[in-house]
Design a protein around this motif. Structure first.
Motif, mmCIF file in Angstrom:
data_model
loop_
_atom_site.group_PDB
_atom_site.id
_atom_site.type_symbol
_atom_site.label_atom_id
_atom_site.label_comp_id
_atom_site.label_asym_id
_atom_site.label_seq_id
_atom_site.Cartn_x
_atom_site.Cartn_y
_atom_site.Cartn_z
ATOM 1 N N PHE A 22 12.991 4.625 -6.884
ATOM 2 C CA PHE A 22 12.767 4.628 -5.257
ATOM 3 C C PHE A 22 11.542 5.310 -4.854
ATOM 4 N N PHE A 23 11.155 6.335 -5.702
ATOM 5 C CA PHE A 23 9.992 6.967 -5.422
ATOM 6 C C PHE A 23 8.712 5.968 -5.327
ATOM 7 N N SER A 24 8.473 5.148 -6.409
ATOM 8 C CA SER A 24 7.732 4.113 -6.264
ATOM 9 C C SER A 24 8.017 2.960 -5.090
ATOM 10 N N LEU A 25 8.915 2.533 -4.955
ATOM 11 C CA LEU A 25 9.180 1.667 -3.987
ATOM 12 C C LEU A 25 9.179 2.195 -2.388
ATOM 13 N N SER A 26 9.067 3.477 -2.371
ATOM 14 C CA SER A 26 8.767 4.283 -1.031
ATOM 15 C C SER A 26 10.270 4.142 -0.553
ATOM 16 N N LEU A 27 11.410 4.365 -1.158
ATOM 17 C CA LEU A 27 12.878 4.079 -0.662
ATOM 18 C C LEU A 27 13.633 5.211 -0.459
ATOM 19 N N GLY A 28 14.576 5.562 0.290
ATOM 20 C CA GLY A 28 15.571 6.873 0.390
ATOM 21 C C GLY A 28 14.734 7.677 1.199
ATOM 22 N N VAL A 29 13.668 7.383 1.688
ATOM 23 C CA VAL A 29 12.618 8.249 2.428
ATOM 24 C C VAL A 29 12.593 7.758 3.993
ATOM 25 N N ALA A 30 13.187 6.757 4.181
ATOM 26 C CA ALA A 30 13.061 6.091 5.568
ATOM 27 C C ALA A 30 11.651 5.331 5.400
ATOM 28 N N GLY A 31 10.951 5.527 4.438
ATOM 29 C CA GLY A 31 9.451 4.756 4.590
ATOM 30 C C GLY A 31 9.539 3.398 5.006
ATOM 31 N N MET A 32 10.594 2.437 4.223
ATOM 32 C CA MET A 32 10.522 1.065 4.450
ATOM 33 C C MET A 32 11.206 0.774 5.928
ATOM 34 N N GLY B 170 1.058 -1.384 0.053
ATOM 35 C CA GLY B 170 -0.125 0.011 -0.112
ATOM 36 C C GLY B 170 0.966 1.243 -0.098
ATOM 37 N N SER B 171 1.933 1.194 0.767
ATOM 38 C CA SER B 171 2.869 2.314 0.698
ATOM 39 C C SER B 171 3.512 2.497 -0.945
ATOM 40 N N ALA B 172 4.018 1.334 -1.062
ATOM 41 C CA ALA B 172 4.632 1.740 -2.364
ATOM 42 C C ALA B 172 3.860 1.855 -3.749
ATOM 43 N N VAL B 173 2.833 1.201 -3.769
ATOM 44 C CA VAL B 173 1.889 1.471 -4.939
ATOM 45 C C VAL B 173 1.023 2.899 -4.448
ATOM 46 N N GLY B 174 1.162 3.696 -5.340
ATOM 47 C CA GLY B 174 0.264 4.857 -4.980
ATOM 48 C C GLY B 174 0.493 5.686 -6.474
ATOM 49 N N LEU B 175 0.373 7.344 -6.225
ATOM 50 C CA LEU B 175 0.413 8.203 -7.342
ATOM 51 C C LEU B 175 1.754 8.099 -8.012
ATOM 52 N N GLY B 176 2.678 7.308 -7.332
ATOM 53 C CA GLY B 176 3.998 7.129 -8.109
ATOM 54 C C GLY B 176 3.804 6.199 -9.217
ATOM 55 N N ASN B 177 2.995 5.223 -8.916
ATOM 56 C CA ASN B 177 2.748 4.114 -10.145
ATOM 57 C C ASN B 177 1.699 4.547 -11.163
ATOM 58 N N LEU B 178 0.661 5.350 -10.457
ATOM 59 C CA LEU B 178 -0.478 5.874 -11.336
ATOM 60 C C LEU B 178 -0.294 7.022 -12.015
ATOM 61 N N THR C 6 -3.243 5.157 0.901
ATOM 62 C CA THR C 6 -2.389 4.220 1.567
ATOM 63 C C THR C 6 -0.862 4.416 1.551
ATOM 64 N N SER C 7 -0.509 5.402 0.374
ATOM 65 C CA SER C 7 0.860 5.937 0.474
ATOM 66 C C SER C 7 0.989 7.066 1.365
ATOM 67 N N SER C 8 0.000 8.106 1.364
ATOM 68 C CA SER C 8 0.025 9.437 2.222
ATOM 69 C C SER C 8 0.185 8.972 3.580
ATOM 70 N N VAL C 9 -0.605 7.859 3.820
ATOM 71 C CA VAL C 9 -0.624 7.388 5.321
ATOM 72 C C VAL C 9 0.800 6.851 5.640
ATOM 73 N N ALA C 10 1.439 6.118 4.714
ATOM 74 C CA ALA C 10 2.901 5.789 5.145
ATOM 75 C C ALA C 10 3.754 7.019 5.143
ATOM 76 N N LEU C 11 3.796 7.921 4.201
ATOM 77 C CA LEU C 11 4.618 9.053 4.365
ATOM 78 C C LEU C 11 4.397 10.053 5.644
ATOM 79 N N MET C 12 3.144 10.054 6.109
ATOM 80 C CA MET C 12 2.804 10.757 7.237
ATOM 81 C C MET C 12 3.377 9.723 8.637
ATOM 82 N N PHE D 12 3.490 17.707 -0.477
ATOM 83 C CA PHE D 12 2.924 18.158 -1.717
ATOM 84 C C PHE D 12 2.265 16.803 -2.403
ATOM 85 N N TYR D 13 2.153 15.545 -1.854
ATOM 86 C CA TYR D 13 1.443 14.453 -2.251
ATOM 87 C C TYR D 13 0.099 14.572 -1.910
ATOM 88 N N CYS D 14 -0.041 15.360 -0.881
ATOM 89 C CA CYS D 14 -1.741 15.442 -0.491
ATOM 90 C C CYS D 14 -2.227 16.410 -1.377
#
Ligand code: PFF
Length: 473
Positions: free
Chosen positions: A242-252, A25-33, A336-342, A112-114
């Motif tokens: 990286f954006f798409s896999l939520s990497l480099g932002v400490a998300g994972m 859910g974190s990985a799949v988001g506006l980055g993919n779509l 599901t991605s903005s939740v991960a980002l927050m 900016f994602y929101c």
């Protein structure tokens, strides 16, 4: 309510499946779509797409495993997890600042994602309204000209009152789940929304296969033209991975910190990366046939999703319903991605200042709203403001585009580069190996990738990607 917490047992995922769904859910988001089709269109199609897949497998996947294992080992917010591993490896604790950079990037992306999430809400509302007026059978927006349909987007983004309000609404929906905690809120949203998302995506893609220009799409997305693979295209592809896999932002790292010891991180990383890449490709296979079938050009950036596609839905029977389903699906993925980002900065505030979760999430939301307002206005009344416009890489960009480019092309790849150096060279080898869940040849291959390929490839890509842009070539 107590403002601070005194350290109760740490919340975590209720099961391995919950973790996998939340991470997907974190990985799949506006980055993919939105971002993937837009970047593929802007960077020439096939060369970008194939290099992107190469980056996901050989760079993204090893970094994904590295991040989750740092988090799982530390069982704390990202900087704290980094510090624990550095300390136990008898290395400088300054390495925790790699994760601090990640937390900062996650916060910036959230802001900016929101705003984009708000745009999606607008389109959900627009298609819903249209469904009531046009009905189910015909195309969407009956009686409107192409110019009128394509004009919805510029009119919306120029309307500051609208974009700011929707940004705040999207932030409010996000904090609603984050404030409820990991198992009580974050995982719930993923467990219910991700299966619904997959059903919608597959349904719309099958529709595209029968009704759209699939042959042309396959040609466009998978024909490799080596001369199109320039430095900036490579940087765009690695940044997108990286954006798409939520990497480099400490998300994972953050999501990994809620995982139990019994989970094999090697396996889960493979599942997450495969799901994310499949969705990006399906998004391409779902969007481009509709676009080509309507005889439209594929290179429209954000306009692809917000202008070209609505216009294409106009031509298609059942377009209002299909458009509504499509944007609801995008909204689910975005949430599901903005939740991960927050969650990334929220977990940090909780760990660092011992605030309760609702207070921590509230603080993050407050500051994200302030920066978000600047992004929301940057497509309208603040369009004249180009914060880094003196650098060719950011020339002519407003706040939103500047933040997207700055994170996607600089801080994410740099964060991932430093993470791979840390895991490959700095952290204690035995400690890392006890967490990674890989055996035999796979283990050696992964070591080779984190120690050698990731750092070298990332440094090379950053150099060939950034210098031409900085020099304005
Ligand atoms: N991976 C998300 C997307 O592709 O839309 C964006 C994202 C979510 C990035 C969460 C980072 C993160 F921590």
């Amino acid at each position: 309510m107590a403002l601070t917490q005194s350290g109760p047992a740490r919340d975590g995922w209720s099961s391995r499946t919950a973790f996998i769904l939340a991470a997907i859910g974190s990985a799949v988001g506006l980055g993919n779509l939105v971002r993937f089709p837009a970047e593929a269109g802007a960077n020439g199609g096939g060369a970008f797409v194939l290099f992107y897949i190469f980056c996901v497998i050989l760079i993204g996947l090893p970094v994904l495993l590295s991040e989750t294992l740092i988090g799982r080992h530390g069982q704390a917010a990202a900087p704290e997890s980094f510090r624990k591993m550095a300390e136990q490896s008898r290395r400088s604790t300054a390495w925790e600042h790699v994760a601090s950079l990640g937390v900062f990037s996650a916060f910036v992306v959230l802001s900016f994602y929101c705003v984009l999430g708000g745009w999606v809400l607008y389109y959900i509302g627009t298609f819903l309204g249209d469904l009531f007026t046009t009905g189910i059978t015909g195309g969407a927006f009956a009686g409107s000209s192409v110019e009128e349909v394509e004009g919805i987007f510029p009119a919306m983004i120029a309307n500051g009152g609208m974009t700011v309000t929707l940004d705040l609404v999207f932030l409010a929906i996000t904090i609603f789940f984050v404030a409820r905690g990991v198992s009580g809120g974050i995982e719930k949203v993923a467990v219910y929304l991700m299966p619904a998302f997959f059903l919608l995506l597959v349904g719309i893609t099958i529709y595209g296969m029968f009704g759209g220009a699939m042959g042309q799409t396959l040609d466009y997305l998978f024909t490799f033209e080596p001369d199109k693979l320039t430095g900036p295209v490579m940087l765009a592809a690695v940044g997108q991975a990286f954006f798409s896999l939520s990497l480099g932002v400490a998300g994972m790292i953050t999501y990994g910190s809620y995982v139990g010891r019994n989970v094999n991180l090697g396996v889960t990383s493979g599942i997450i990366a495969t799901a994310d890449t499949t969705v990006a490709l399906l998004a391409g296979l779902c969007i481009f046939p509709i676009v080509f079938a309507a005889g439209l050009a594929p290179n429209g950036g954000l306009g692809l999703m917000f202008q070209t596609l609505p216009h294409a839905f106009q031509e298609i029977p059942g377009g209002s319903l299909l458009g509504l389903a499509f944007f609801i699906m995008v909204g689910f993925a975005a949430l599901t991605s903005s939740v991960a980002l927050m969650e990334v900065p929220t977990a940090w505030v909780i760990d660092r200042f011992r605030f309760t979760r609702p207070i921590a999430a509230g603080m993050v939301t407050f500051f994200a709203a302030i920066i978000g307002i600047l992004s929301a206005l940057s497509t309208g009344s603040l369009a004249w403001f180009h914060p880094l416009g003196f650098l060719p890489m950011f020339e002519g960009m407003g706040v939103l585009d500047t933040l997207d480019t700055f994170t996607g092309k600089i801080t994410l790849p740099v964060g991932a580069l430093l993470t791979s150096i840390f895991v490959g060279w700095i952290a204690n080898k035995r400690l890392v190996d006890s967490e990674n869940g890989l055996g035999g040849g796979l283990h050696l291959f992964w070591r080779f990738l984190v120690c050698w390929l990731c750092p070298i490839a990332l440094i090379a890509i950053l150099l060939v990607g950034i210098f031409p842009s900085i020099l304005g070539q």
